[in-house]
Design a protein around this motif. Structure first.
Motif, PDB file in Angstrom:
ATOM      1  N   MET A  67       1.026  -1.779   0.229  1.00  0.00           N
ATOM      2  CA  MET A  67      -0.036  -0.305   0.145  1.00  0.00           C
ATOM      3  C   MET A  67       1.107   1.277   0.445  1.00  0.00           C
ATOM      4  SD  MET A  67      -3.356  -1.507   2.524  1.00  0.00           S
ATOM      5  CE  MET A  67      -4.259   0.368   2.659  1.00  0.00           C
ATOM      6  N   CYS A 104      -7.407  -7.850  -2.444  1.00  0.00           N
ATOM      7  CA  CYS A 104      -7.021  -6.528  -1.023  1.00  0.00           C
ATOM      8  C   CYS A 104      -7.170  -7.010   0.494  1.00  0.00           C
ATOM      9  CB  CYS A 104      -6.973  -5.243  -0.228  1.00  0.00           C
ATOM     10  SG  CYS A 104      -6.567  -3.999   0.469  1.00  0.00           S
ATOM     11  N   GLY A 131      -3.764   4.232   6.093  1.00  0.00           N
ATOM     12  CA  GLY A 131      -3.500   4.652   4.646  1.00  0.00           C
ATOM     13  C   GLY A 131      -4.693   5.610   3.647  1.00  0.00           C
TER      14      GLY A 131
END
Length: 197
Positions: A67, A104, A131
């Motif tokens: 990420m 994911c 994130g």
């Protein structure tokens, strides 16, 4: 003095992350992690702890290597469209991305853990929020330099982008054809371009 590990920790975390990512938390057993890494269960326990702490290490590893690395490749001197097209091309339209059909890890884990692993669920949610904060910081640079139209700010863009990207990840798990993903991305980019000055 701590004993030096006889294996490459990053490599082992990568192998275990791939297994958790593909099979989920509940279906992953320590015996299987031992098999796929070539380490004894004792070595895994000594290095990383029990299954729960191994999973937390995996989530940390995923955020850092799958990420955060994406955001580090973006360049705020370029337009948002250029940056996101690069991201989508490399992540979703790259035929060599053999992890695409895994979806994911963060999204998969949020869905899986919510009802039966509340502590791990909260851990993953916190990582997702980290994130989001990093993504918001990226889009904020465009807001501060007045490169967005009136009525669109960094918060709007962050939510729009993350929602769309998660949707692509879910779509990818169903092994949707490349052409379908490409059409979705094309439509997204057309809308996104109207947000830019």
């Amino acid at each position: 003095m701590a004993k030096k590990r006889q294996f490459d920790e990053i490599e082992v975390l990568g192998v275990m992350a791939k297994y958790f990512w593909q099979h989920g938390y509940a279906s992953t057993k320590m015996d299987k992690l031992s098999t796929v890494t070539g380490l004894t269960k004792t070595s895994i326990y000594n290095a990383f702890g029990n299954k729960e702490t191994v999973f937390k290490c995996i989530v940390d590893f995923y955020v850092e290597h799958h990420m955060s690395v994406v955001l580090r490749k973006l360049d705020s001197d370029k337009s948002i469209s250029e940056n996101l097209q690069y991201l989508f091309d490399s992540e979703f339209l790259n035929p060599e991305n053999d992890l695409l059909t895994y979806g994911c890890l963060i999204t998969n884990s949020i869905v899986e853990l919510k009802s039966n692993e509340p502590a791990l669920y909260e851990y993953v949610i916190r990582k997702f929020e980290q994130g989001r904060i990093a993504t918001l910081a990226f889009f904020t640079q465009y807001e501060k330099t007045e490169r967005l139209i009136d009525g669109i700010d960094a918060e709007h863009l962050t939510d729009y982008f993350l929602t769309f990207r998660q949707g692509l990840k879910v779509q990818s798990r169903g092994q949707r054809p490349h052409e379908s993903l490409a059409r979705s991305i094309h439509a997204f980019m057309l809308v996104l371009s109207t947000f830019e000055k």
